[in-house]
Design a protein around this motif. Structure first.
Motif, short mmCIF file in Angstrom:
data_model
loop_
_atom_site.label_atom_id
_atom_site.label_comp_id
_atom_site.label_asym_id
_atom_site.label_seq_id
_atom_site.Cartn_x
_atom_site.Cartn_y
_atom_site.Cartn_z
N LEU A 461 0.83 -1.21 0.00
CA LEU A 461 0.00 0.00 0.00
C LEU A 461 0.86 1.25 0.00
N PRO A 462 0.37 2.32 -0.64
CA PRO A 462 1.06 3.60 -0.51
C PRO A 462 1.15 3.98 0.98
N MET A 463 2.20 4.67 1.33
CA MET A 463 2.53 4.94 2.73
C MET A 463 1.36 5.37 3.60
N GLU A 464 0.68 6.46 3.22
CA GLU A 464 -0.34 6.99 4.13
C GLU A 464 -1.54 6.04 4.22
N PHE A 465 -1.73 5.30 3.17
CA PHE A 465 -2.80 4.31 3.16
C PHE A 465 -2.46 3.13 4.07
N ALA A 466 -1.19 2.79 4.10
CA ALA A 466 -0.74 1.68 4.94
C ALA A 466 -1.00 2.00 6.40
N VAL A 467 -0.72 3.25 6.76
CA VAL A 467 -0.95 3.68 8.14
C VAL A 467 -2.44 3.60 8.46
N GLU A 468 -3.26 4.09 7.52
CA GLU A 468 -4.71 4.04 7.70
C GLU A 468 -5.21 2.60 7.82
N ALA A 469 -4.67 1.76 6.96
CA ALA A 469 -5.12 0.37 6.93
C ALA A 469 -4.80 -0.32 8.25
N LYS A 470 -3.62 -0.02 8.75
CA LYS A 470 -3.20 -0.63 10.00
C LYS A 470 -4.12 -0.16 11.13
N ALA A 471 -4.41 1.15 11.13
CA ALA A 471 -5.29 1.71 12.15
C ALA A 471 -6.68 1.09 12.04
N LEU A 472 -7.13 0.94 10.81
CA LEU A 472 -8.45 0.39 10.56
C LEU A 472 -8.56 -1.03 11.08
N LEU A 473 -7.52 -1.79 10.83
CA LEU A 473 -7.50 -3.17 11.29
C LEU A 473 -7.54 -3.20 12.81
N GLU A 474 -6.80 -2.28 13.40
CA GLU A 474 -6.80 -2.22 14.86
C GLU A 474 -8.19 -1.90 15.38
N VAL A 475 -8.86 -0.94 14.73
CA VAL A 475 -10.21 -0.58 15.16
C VAL A 475 -11.14 -1.77 14.98
N SER A 476 -11.06 -2.40 13.82
CA SER A 476 -11.95 -3.53 13.55
C SER A 476 -11.68 -4.68 14.49
N LEU A 477 -10.44 -4.80 14.91
CA LEU A 477 -10.09 -5.85 15.85
C LEU A 477 -10.32 -5.41 17.27
N GLU A 478 -10.08 -4.12 17.51
CA GLU A 478 -10.37 -3.56 18.81
C GLU A 478 -11.77 -3.94 19.11
N GLY A 479 -12.52 -3.84 18.05
CA GLY A 479 -13.80 -4.42 18.11
C GLY A 479 -13.55 -5.84 18.44
N ALA A 480 -12.42 -6.31 18.10
CA ALA A 480 -12.07 -7.68 18.44
C ALA A 480 -11.00 -7.73 19.49
N VAL A 481 -10.43 -6.61 19.81
CA VAL A 481 -9.30 -6.69 20.73
C VAL A 481 -9.25 -5.68 21.85
N GLY A 482 -10.29 -4.97 22.10
CA GLY A 482 -10.21 -4.20 23.34
C GLY A 482 -9.98 -2.73 23.26
#
Ligand SMILES: Nc1ncnc2c1ncn2[C@@H]1O[C@H](COP(=O)(O)OP(=O)(O)O)[C@@H](O)[C@H]1O
Ligand SMILES: [Mg+2]
Lengths: 482, 266
Positions: A461-482
């Motif tokens: 992924l392009p740099m700024e998108f990679a950061v977003e994607a990582k954050a998004l995964l964290e949120v979606s998992l936070e939903g899964a991870v706290g």
């Protein structure tokens, strides 16, 4: 002691962060689909006759087609007559010429989504063609792009300003009767993006579109067409998010990419539409047809997707490797949590000689999520020396989710080399404990492990998108991870 | 010297089976204790219990660690309190950079203790210093946590992590198993470097040869869920020569050693 299960419980409790509705008055057609509705859409968009005819023909095909049921998905019946096929923000008639003229409510919406349009555009030098509901409302950096000869505009504008290009390429990659949802899109698509990179031009900036579904019960039917002429390069970013609501919203987009000789198209998606609540109520139905045609020799189409949203995802970004020595790539992270279902993958059709394709798929299932990888690698008789490498990894978080792999390999040329590797792992209790034992919190540990799992895709992924994607995964998992 | 770790009458079950059956152990700050014993005796179970691993249930007994009831703490809190377990089988975490992982760990611990987090420059300086001390190349910094590491590299990595995290209590679970002599020396060096009056260590091993390099203050024999013998460094030699059978034959009482430190465990 909190364990894996409590982590998942926390995950499941996480509410969709982008769940809110902007109250911009929409002008919406009454529900239902008929030739008259199609005429109304076409007239409203002031389309040429040929395009209306094209839509109507697609509609006829669609009437004869059946909704596909081969995917590993449970889909409630969709009442296509209950859907409204057009909705536009009020301000559409006087389309804003600059961001200053854009409805401030809309800008506010982007802000809430963490997409400060003007900021982002100015700071990152990204041109943004924002699609709000079905109509584009703001396009920036157009002048700069024009200087380079790049056309980047809404699909409707392209129909008005560059009809010959649209007519030449529309439907040339995804034909009208390709599949049920594509046919529907052809009949009723409202807007989307159009990109044209002329011969030899390297697009001076990454092109980015933020999609957002807004009006209730309005299906969203985007149409995107990207044409890269000989020797040109472009990187296109698509990101989406949607407000919370109960009705299932149908989304059936079509994306067509055309890469001529030596052209290179990189298409990245971060998809975060409303996934439904923890019981599977609401959420977007996402039935997408994306296909890239490597028409010229040595051309390349590269798909990267991070799919975390939607209640149902049905999506197979594909590459037709027609040109000799052309290259197709597919990098995918698909996460399903709660009751989300995804059936996603790719098709690599090797036609030209020495064509190469690479598939890296990472499926993550949590909650009661169901995640299926479905991929086709086809080597046709004249595709001398075709090469494919497929790596397909699944990660399970918790015990109530599922991962499924459906690889289809058809080789009709003996010189082909096709490699397929697949793994399924449960997020290791041992991995988790290893992190905890070093002092890392459970939530950080899970996102670290998942992030590591997705690394091969994120780095595409392009740099700024990679950061977003990582954050998004964290949120979606936070939903899964706290 | 003060008691750092006091384990009293510890009983624990794994998967419904009682593994530890009344284990007692006292470790003073500054001491190194070796635990030896046959396979399946419960040595790793003890380490896992101390570290708080899920699935290991304490049914009776108490563990006090620097005045705190260790068993009440979450695993990550125990780590932040200074309990470090060098795993018998270090875990691979694909795609997660080793340096990133270790920095996240160190900063989590520093944060817990109210210390300032280290930035990447400060962290890298610390890491290089530790690598140099341990004579480990920096190759492992760029790799994913234990991914594709050889057995020896994994064990070295555990020692490296220990050196960076500077725990108060380190439990080394068969860190020497399967190592060649060079790797063994690295492990021993790491342990000896960390030896200090404020630090305690429990070294689980099968082999006396490690104890040539790490001279323990005490050697315990763990068999059938209990410490059945405790002695000085020479006990390890005897075990090497005679195996564990003599203990099982009720040989505890006739422990044949001339070390005055040797006593049968009650
Ligand atoms: N996670 C587990 N599940 C089931 N049994 C286990 C587990 N861990 C350990 N055990 C059992 O507990 C006993 C002690 O194991 P362990 O503590 O690993 O012994 P040691 O490290 O002394 O060789 C063995 O019988 C082993 O099979
Ligand atoms: Mg063991």
């Amino acid at each position: 002691m909190s364990g894996e299960t409590s982590t998942i419980d926390k995950m499941v409790e996480q509410k969709y962060q982008h769940g809110f509705v902007t109250d911009i008055e929409s002008e919406t057609l009454p529900p239902g689909l008929s030739p008259d509705v199609i005429r109304a859409i076409s007239a409203r968009k002031n389309e040429p006759e040929w395009l209306l005819e094209w839509r109507l023909k697609a509609y006829e095909h669609w009437l004869e087609m059946e909704q596909p049921d081969w995917a590993h998905l449970n889909i409630d019946p969709i009442d296509f007559q209950a859907i409204s096929y057009f909705s536009a923000p009020k301000s559409d008639k006087d389309r804003p010429q600059s961001l200053d003229e854009v409805d401030p409510k809309l800008l506010e919406t982007y802000d809430k989504l963490g997409v400060p349009l003007h900021e982002r555009a100015r700071l990152a030098g990204v041109a943004v063609d924002a699609v709000f509901d079905s109509v584009s409302v703001g396009t920036t950096f157009k002048a700069e792009l024009r200087k380079a000869g790049v056309i980047f505009c809404s699909f409707s504008e392209a129909v008005q300003d560059h009809p010959e290009l649209v007519q030449k390429y529309l439907g040339s990659v995804v034909p009208q009767r390709d599949n049920f949802f594509a046919a529907l899109n052809c009949a009723v698509f409202t807007d989307g993006s159009f990109v044209f990179i002329p011969k030899g031009v390297r697009c001076p900036m990454e092109l980015s579109t933020y999609f957002r579904i807004n009006a209730a019960e309005t299906g969203q039917f985007e149409r995107t067409l990207i044409v890269a002429e000989e020797g040109s390069h472009v990187s296109y970013l698509e990101g989406c998010t949607a407000p919370m609501r109960d009705e299932n919203q149908l989304h059936a987009a079509v994306v067509e990419l055309v890469a001529l000789e030596d052209a290179d198209i990189k298409y990245s998606t971060v998809q975060n539409w409303y996934p439904g609540d923890e019981n599977g109520v609401g959420g977007i139905y996402n039935f997408v047809t994306k296909r890239g045609d490597c028409r010229g020799a040595r051309s390349r189409v590269s798909w990267t997707q991070v799919e975390t949203g939607s209640s149902i995802t049905w999506k197979y970004p594909s590459c037709i490797l027609r040109g000799d020595d052309s290259v197709g790539e597919f990098y995918s992270v698909a996460l399903t949590n709660n009751c989300q279902q995804a059936d996603t993958g790719t098709k690599m059709i090797h036609i030209g000689r020495n064509t190469r394709s690479k598939i890296i798929s990472k499926g993550i299932s949590a909650g009661r999520g169901q995640n299926a990888y479905r991929g086709l690698v086809r080597v046709t008789p004249r595709a001398e020396n075709a090469r494919n490498y497929t790596q397909c990894d699944s990660m399970l978080i918790g015990k109530n989710c599922g991962a499924h792999t459906f690889p289809y390999i058809e080789v009709r040329n003996p010189s082909a080399k096709v490699e397929h590797e697949a793994t399924t792992s449960r997020i290791g209790e041992d991995q988790l404990f290893y992190c905890l034992q070093r002092g890392i919190s459970e939530e950080d540990a899970v996102s670290m492990i998942v992030d590591g799992f997705c690394k091969q895709v994120f780095k595409e992924l392009p740099m700024e998108f990679a950061v977003e994607a990582k954050a998004l995964l964290e949120v979606s998992l936070e939903g899964a991870v706290g | 010297m003060s008691t750092m770790l006091k384990i009293t009458d510890l009983h624990a079950t794994v998967a419904g089976k009682e593994i530890l059956k009344g284990l007692n152990l006292e470790l003073e700050a500054g001491e190194i204790h070796a635990i030896m014993g046959p396979n399946g005796a419960g040595k790793s179970t003890l380490g896992n219990i101390l570290a708080g691993r899920e699935g290991y249930e304490v049914t009776q007994g108490e563990v006090m660690f620097n005045g705190k009831n260790l068993l009440e703490l979450e695993p990550e809190e125990r780590a932040c309190e200074g309990v470090f377990l060098a795993f018998q089988y270090p875990v691979e975490i694909p795609g997660v950079n080793n340096t990133y992982f270790l920095r996240a760990a160190l900063n989590a611990q520093r944060k817990y203790r109210g210390e300032e987090e280290l930035d990447s420059v400060g962290f890298l300086r610390l890491v290089r210093e530790k690598l140099e001390i341990l004579h480990i190349g920096d190759g492992l910094l760029h790799r994913a946590v234990n991914e594709g590491f050889s057995g020896g590299e994994k064990k070295r990595n555990e020692i490296f992590q220990m050196a960076v995290l500077e725990p108060t209590l380190a439990i080394l679970d068969e860190t020497d198993s399967g190592l060649d002599i060079d790797a063994l020396k690295t492990v021993a060096e790491g342990v000896n470097r960390l030896r200090s009056k404020d630090r305690g260590m429990i070294v689980v091993t099968h082999y006396q040869r490690l104890l040539d390099y790490i001279v323990p203050d005490k050697v315990h024999v763990l068999a059938d869920g209990k410490l059945v013998a405790t002695g000085g460094a020479d006990l390890a030699l005897k075990l090497e020569e005679q195996g564990y059978a003599w203990l099982e034959d009720g040989g505890i009482a006739t422990l044949d050693t001339d070390s005055p430190a040797t006593t049968a465990n009650p």
